[in-house]
Design an enzyme around this catalytic site. Structure first.
Site, mmCIF file in Angstrom:
data_model
loop_
_atom_site.group_PDB
_atom_site.id
_atom_site.type_symbol
_atom_site.label_atom_id
_atom_site.label_comp_id
_atom_site.label_asym_id
_atom_site.label_seq_id
_atom_site.Cartn_x
_atom_site.Cartn_y
_atom_site.Cartn_z
ATOM 1 C CG ASP A 98 6.788 -0.795 -3.035
ATOM 2 O OD1 ASP A 98 7.737 -0.254 -3.119
ATOM 3 O OD2 ASP A 98 6.091 -1.170 -2.338
ATOM 4 C CD GLU A 142 9.862 -2.786 2.597
ATOM 5 O OE1 GLU A 142 9.600 -3.743 1.723
ATOM 6 O OE2 GLU A 142 11.197 -1.857 1.811
#
Ligand code: BGC
Ligand code: BGC
Length: 633
Positions: free
Chosen positions: A310, A512
């Site tokens: 990521d 997020e």
């Protein structure tokens, strides 16, 4: 038959030619010969690569950080647009195609002309692209629970991506969310492993179509491996996040039972790239977990594709950058989403390999995996955008599909006094709440910008547009985002009371950890519109169940509409009765945030400790149930 014939012919040609060149096919080298088996092409290309070129293949850079002139000389393997990563020249499909094709041209100037792979988070349609079809976020698709629909959305999304030259999607999120205070809950289909597994596999099939390399196929990336949906409130160490990127505090049996099955199914469905999670398990960042990444995923589960980190995910392993890279690559990360300082990453890799801290076998394994997927995708043969697909971007056909998805995602939570469906000739309808007329709010995060954005940021229909289009000319629709309706007075100066009030309660967009919420509280003016309406219908726009216990009491009807995307008329089709309510809760709905996290094994069914609504709940307008809360406090 034809293909087999060609392959045999190619085999013969190779046998009779010098090793480096295939005669009769111009000056094509074996790795450039699409008629040869992928494994043979990979072997050939691997034999030609320098160590520096191999490191280049393992390097994934975000497009605002890359110097175009570096792509060819460094042999950069991949580029990406992060959230909001649209072209600086303008956010149109044509500009995207020109941008991505431009980077690809640079990549093809590399010594061996290896195409780069370009990635994007098309998590609910090609969300960063203005004018794209924005589908409901996954939380809505979970409620719809229709694998065929999910697969068709994958197909449509792939088309809109390919129109812009992008063949790699960082989707689907296969998180099995255990605590909806998490800001990424809406990216997930459900709290239920089986549901997530079923729908995410369908989506992968949709994206990849009849297989990588076939027309209309885009590489899927189930994420984030593994346990991202299980992190514990208060365990995050990133910025001021609370739960996102935190610790999945469960034993291995639980990790395997709840969070692993979607990956097993994804691999069976043909997933060839998987993204590693920012989260930790067993006191270690996932990016450092050799046991899970290599032994379990690549070994036990037989994953043959490549693992991508990521966004600067390996950097979080430890504060010493070199050590972090060494640990992450040795744990099994094949391609590093750097994403900014690629020179630093490349230098560290060279040094680590020279020092023997990363073996050339590990590098070769990573690069083989990456190249295998690139060959399978047919990137060497069709590295560029397909302009014939430009008309599919935001097309009527795709919007109709999105509208169908919205229809099916709505969950009817309460319907007293036959408030729903609303008659189209209702004389006076008041509509309140900013979310009633805002494409940005109804679309949520990962729409045009990483965090999403309020306002009519991309073409679509709002819920208010849908209401106006649905009602007959006998109905008077009045919109006040503050829900005060102060100017609605009759001839005598008395306040007009609407026959029906429609209140849209909405979360503001987020993505997020910025969406981690301690209380899931909603600020709204339901009490105002309640006083001014005979019947009150509440539409909740949210990325997860939010706390609506008080509003529920005030309303005659309540609809969970999640984050429907650009097709707001998909909501009004159903509330005006053109389409039925069929959605069912894919998440347990809490009465109060203090109930979270739920212990799903011991959840009471009634009383004040019971959730407000259980998993699987959802009415239709035929059900005559009057809402009865078993908590009388
Ligand atoms: C997210 C990923 C995403 C990546 C690229 C990260 O912050 O966690 O889901 O794919 O950014 O945008
Ligand atoms: C990017 C996102 C990424 C995030 C990570 C943002 O700037 O646009 O794609 O997920 O940073 O922090």
């Amino acid at each position: 038959m034809k293909k087999l014939g060609l392959m045999l012919l190619a085999g013969l040609l190779i046998a009779t030619s010098t090793p480096a060149m295939v005669r009769g096919q111009g000056s094509k080298l074996p790795y450039q010969d699409a008629s040869l088996p992928v494994a043979q092409r990979v072997d050939d290309l691997m034999g030609r690569l320098t160590l520096d070129e191999k490191i280049g293949q393992m390097t994934l850079v975000e497009k605002n950080s890359i110097k175009s002139a570096d792509i060819g000389p460094l042999g950069i393997g991949g580029l990406l647009s992060g959230g909001g990563g649209y072209p600086g020249t303008g956010n149109t499909a044509e500009k995207w195609a020109a941008m991505v094709d431009g980077y690809q041209k640079e990549a093809l100037t590399s010594r061996l002309a290896i195409p780069m792979i370009y990635g994007v988070d098309a998590v609910h349609g090609h969300g960063n692209l203005k004018g794209a079809t924005i589908f409901p976020q996954n939380v809505g698709l979970g409620a719809a629970n229709d694998p065929d629909l999910t697969e068709r959305i994958g197909r449509a999304t792939a088309q809109e991506m390919i129109a812009t030259g992008i063949y790699w999607d960082y989707a689907p999120v296969v998180a099995v969310v255990q605590d909806v205070r998490w800001g990424r809950s809406y990216e997930s289909y459900s709290e239920n492993t089986e549901l997530v597994t079923k729908l995410s596999s369908a989506y992968i099939k949709g994206l990849q179509g009849d297989g990588l390399g076939t027309p209309g196929s885009v590489l899927a990336t189930p994420k984030h491996f593994v346990g991202d949906g299980g992190t514990k409130w208060g365990s995050s160490k990133t910025d001021n996040y609370r739960i996102d990127q935190g610790v999945t505090d469960v034993d291995e049996a639980t990790l395997r039972a709840i969070h692993l099955p979607p990956y097993e199914a994804a691999i069976k469905a043909g997933a060839q790239s998987i993204m590693v999670s920012f989260s930790s398990w067993g006191g270690m960042k996932m990016h450092a977990q050799k046991y899970l990444l290599t032994d379990v995923l690549k070994g036990e589960l037989g994953f043959t594709g490549f693992l991508v980190s990521d966004w600067a995910g390996m950097d979080q392993i430890t504060s010493n950058y070199a050590e972090a890279m060494i640990t992450g690559i040795n744990a099994g990360v094949d391609m590093n989403m750097v994403p900014y300082d690629y020179h630093k990453f490349i230098d560290v890799m060279k040094q680590a390999i020279a020092d023997g801290k990363i073996t050339t076998e590990r590098v070769d394994d990573a690069v083989r995996r990456i190249l295998t997927v690139k060959f399978e995708m047919g990137l060497f043969e069709h590295p560029f955008s397909d302009p014939s697909l430009l008309p599919s971007v935001g097309s009527d056909e795709h919007r109709a599909l999105a509208r169908e998805a919205v229809n099916k995602s709505l969950v009817l939570l309460k319907n007293d006094n036959q408030a729903l469906p609303i008659a189209k000739d209702t004389p006076t309808i008041f509509v309140g709440g900013a979310g009633a007329d805002d494409i940005g709010i109804q679309s949520g995060g990962w729409t045009i910008e990483w965090q999403g954005k309020t306002g009519n940021i991309t073409p679509g229909t709002t819920i208010l547009d849908g209401i106006k289009a649905q009602v007959s000319d006998k109905a008077n629709v009045v919109y006040d985002k503050f829900a005060r309706f102060r100017n609605e007075k009759d001839a005598n100066g008395n306040q007009i009371i609407a026959d029906v009030g429609i209140m849209v309660i909405a979360e503001q967009p987020y993505a997020e950890g910025r969406g981690d919420s301690p209380d899931l509280m909603m600020l709204d003016a339901t009490n105002l519109i309640r006083e001014r309406s005979k019947k009150l219908v509440i539409i909740v726009l949210s990325g997860r169940p939010v706390i609506i216990t008080e509003q529920l009491k005030m309303a005659d009807a309540v609809v969970a509409a999640w984050l429907p995307g650009t097709e707001g008329n998909g909501v009004t089709d159903v509330i005006f009765g053109d389409k039925p309510f069929t959605g069912k809760l894919a998440f347990t709905w809490p009465r109060a945030a203090a109930q979270l996290p739920f212990d799903f094994k011991t959840l009471p069914k009634t009383g004040c400790d019971a959730p407000l609504f259980p998993f699987g709940y959802g009415l239709d307008t035929q059900s005559s149930t009057t809402y009865q809360d078993t908590c009388q406090k």
